[in-house]
Design a protein around this motif. Structure first.
Motif, PDB file in Angstrom:
ATOM      1  N   ASN A  16       0.823  -1.220   0.000  1.00  0.00           N
ATOM      2  CA  ASN A  16       0.000   0.000   0.000  1.00  0.00           C
ATOM      3  C   ASN A  16       0.856   1.270   0.000  1.00  0.00           C
ATOM      4  O   ASN A  16       0.764   2.114   0.885  1.00  0.00           O
ATOM      5  CB  ASN A  16      -0.947  -0.005   1.196  1.00  0.00           C
ATOM      6  N   LYS A  19       0.995   6.452  -2.181  1.00  0.00           N
ATOM      7  CA  LYS A  19       1.222   7.870  -1.936  1.00  0.00           C
ATOM      8  C   LYS A  19       2.658   8.302  -2.230  1.00  0.00           C
ATOM      9  O   LYS A  19       2.893   9.449  -2.658  1.00  0.00           O
ATOM     10  CB  LYS A  19       0.858   8.224  -0.495  1.00  0.00           C
ATOM     11  N   SER A  45      -0.924  -5.454  -2.034  1.00  0.00           N
ATOM     12  CA  SER A  45      -1.476  -4.121  -1.776  1.00  0.00           C
ATOM     13  C   SER A  45      -2.947  -4.059  -2.182  1.00  0.00           C
ATOM     14  O   SER A  45      -3.372  -4.700  -3.146  1.00  0.00           O
ATOM     15  CB  SER A  45      -0.696  -3.057  -2.554  1.00  0.00           C
ATOM     16  N   ASP A  47      -4.384  -0.895  -2.541  1.00  0.00           N
ATOM     17  CA  ASP A  47      -4.583   0.434  -3.130  1.00  0.00           C
ATOM     18  C   ASP A  47      -4.127   0.404  -4.592  1.00  0.00           C
ATOM     19  O   ASP A  47      -4.167  -0.643  -5.240  1.00  0.00           O
ATOM     20  CB  ASP A  47      -3.849   1.501  -2.315  1.00  0.00           C
ATOM     21  N   ASP A  96       9.128   4.614   0.434  1.00  0.00           N
ATOM     22  CA  ASP A  96       8.846   6.020   0.724  1.00  0.00           C
ATOM     23  C   ASP A  96      10.086   6.893   0.905  1.00  0.00           C
ATOM     24  O   ASP A  96       9.960   8.098   1.094  1.00  0.00           O
ATOM     25  CB  ASP A  96       7.957   6.141   1.972  1.00  0.00           C
ATOM     26  N   GLU A 129       6.180  14.014   5.041  1.00  0.00           N
ATOM     27  CA  GLU A 129       5.388  13.428   3.965  1.00  0.00           C
ATOM     28  C   GLU A 129       5.377  14.285   2.697  1.00  0.00           C
ATOM     29  O   GLU A 129       5.020  13.797   1.614  1.00  0.00           O
ATOM     30  CB  GLU A 129       3.966  13.167   4.426  1.00  0.00           C
ATOM     31  N   HIS A 212       6.283   9.643   8.237  1.00  0.00           N
ATOM     32  CA  HIS A 212       4.921  10.063   7.880  1.00  0.00           C
ATOM     33  C   HIS A 212       3.892   9.201   8.598  1.00  0.00           C
ATOM     34  O   HIS A 212       4.170   8.066   8.999  1.00  0.00           O
ATOM     35  CB  HIS A 212       4.718   9.974   6.368  1.00  0.00           C
ATOM     36  N   GLN A 214       1.403   7.518   7.527  1.00  0.00           N
ATOM     37  CA  GLN A 214       0.900   6.353   6.814  1.00  0.00           C
ATOM     38  C   GLN A 214       1.783   5.113   6.950  1.00  0.00           C
ATOM     39  O   GLN A 214       1.446   4.059   6.416  1.00  0.00           O
ATOM     40  CB  GLN A 214       0.745   6.676   5.315  1.00  0.00           C
ATOM     41  N   GLN A 215       2.911   5.230   7.623  1.00  0.00           N
ATOM     42  CA  GLN A 215       3.796   4.082   7.755  1.00  0.00           C
ATOM     43  C   GLN A 215       3.076   2.938   8.466  1.00  0.00           C
ATOM     44  O   GLN A 215       2.462   3.126   9.510  1.00  0.00           O
ATOM     45  CB  GLN A 215       5.065   4.463   8.523  1.00  0.00           C
ATOM     46  N   SER A 216       3.177   1.719   7.878  1.00  0.00           N
ATOM     47  CA  SER A 216       2.482   0.552   8.414  1.00  0.00           C
ATOM     48  C   SER A 216       2.901   0.271   9.841  1.00  0.00           C
ATOM     49  O   SER A 216       2.101  -0.093  10.694  1.00  0.00           O
ATOM     50  CB  SER A 216       2.770  -0.673   7.545  1.00  0.00           C
ATOM     51  N   SER A 218       5.508   2.151  12.559  1.00  0.00           N
ATOM     52  CA  SER A 218       6.415   3.282  12.713  1.00  0.00           C
ATOM     53  C   SER A 218       7.814   2.825  13.082  1.00  0.00           C
ATOM     54  O   SER A 218       8.017   2.097  14.040  1.00  0.00           O
ATOM     55  CB  SER A 218       5.896   4.228  13.793  1.00  0.00           C
TER      56      SER A 218
END
Length: 322
Positions: A16, A19, A45, A47, A96, A129, A212, A214-216, A218
């Motif tokens: 995912n 972004k 994923s 998304d 990312d 981000e 950020h 959205q990190q699965s 952290s």
């Protein structure tokens, strides 16, 4: 070496990542070093990651895309991109993060010039981000030491394991066990590499680690943990949740009884045993481990108490249902 075989393989595991993955791929494709293959492994994923990656495959023949039928966990996906690689050198890339255009070129030059180095990375700083600078990552370890036990000692210190995103000799990676499904497996992996050979840190900020929401899972614990003096001890509020990390690294751990801190302790011992250290090196490494463990014995006890609590809850449930 086959003339069609790239000098470098880049493995990009993702889940995912819609972004940020375009920025990351563009950052890799913009490298001044161009003799590489980019292997993307999608951990099922949900998304638009697949559509984005397949579009890049159509644009650049150096890119290949693979997709897992289900999310197998971070460690298995990381291992998979290496298994699919063919280069003399290998590099993992998170979906990312970003890189300066000459990051790979400078890392390869170091490894080409000195065979005693098996891994090359650079200084790093954090971006948000939106790609904006947050702060420098100022944890620097003396992993260029000629002595194995000194490199072991350094890699026991608190750090975020960013060396794993450097350029690594494939021959060295094949000499250590793959990433395992337990907490701190990346740290153990680097420790084992450190017992094999030296790391070189380029004194330039060429790697940009993104932080950020959205990190699965952290990778950022308390700021005090990241930038504290290396000799300071962990506190309970600073300790990563190695139960959650174990599930993140291997999804099959969900619901299992685990002793994550005991497992880390055991993997450290196993690392020493598998490295054929001299008696002096063993003594030095044991001393380093004792220094790290002293004052933190609570976490080993916490594992045992958690197991007892889980067993008690399961036993009560059986009694109630019977």
């Amino acid at each position: 070496m086959n003339k069609n075989q790239p000098r470098l393989s880049i493995g990009l595991p993702v889940y995912n990542g819609e972004k940020f993955i375009k920025e990351t791929i563009d950052s890799l494709l913009s490298q001044t070093f161009e003799d590489f293959e980019l292997i993307i492994s999608d951990n099922a994923s949900t998304d638009n990651t697949e559509e984005i990656c397949r579009a890049y495959v159509d644009q650049d023949k150096r890119i290949s895309y693979y997709r897992n039928e289900k999310n197998l966990g971070c460690a298995i996906n990381f291992n998979r991109v290496f298994e699919l690689s063919s280069g003399e050198y290998f590099k993992w890339a998170a979906y990312d993060d970003l890189y300066a255009p000459d990051f790979i070129m400078k890392c390869v030059e170091v490894l080409d010039q000195d065979s005693s180095f098996i891994l090359c990375h650079s200084y790093a700083y954090f971006i948000d981000e939106y790609g904006e600078f947050i702060r420098n990552y100022d944890v620097h370890l003396k992993t260029d030491s000629l002595k194995r036990h000194e490199r072991f000692h350094e890699l026991l210190h608190k750090h975020l394991c960013y060396q794993i995103f450097g350029v690594i000799r494939t021959s060295a990676l094949k000499m250590v066990p793959p990433l395992g499904g337990y907490g701190h497996t990346d740290g153990i992996f680097l420790l084992r590499l450190g017992l094999l050979g030296r790391f070189y840190e380029i004194p330039e900020y060429l790697f940009f680690a993104r932080k950020h929401p959205q990190q699965s899972m952290s990778m950022f614990v308390d700021d005090y943990l990241l930038f504290a003096n290396k000799d300071q001890k962990y506190s309970l509020s600073m300790m990563p949740d190695y139960y959650a990390y174990s599930v993140w690294f291997d999804s099959s751990n969900e619901g299992k009884i685990m002793l994550p801190h005991w497992r880390i302790f055991w993997e450290h011992l196993l690392s020493m045993w598998q490295s054929s250290l001299s008696l002096y090196e063993y003594i030095y490494c044991f001393r380093s481990m004792y220094q790290q463990l002293r004052g933190n014995e609570y976490f080993l006890l916490q594992d045992l108490l958690r197991v007892l609590q889980t067993l008690w809850q399961r036993w009560r449930k059986v009694l109630i249902e019977s």
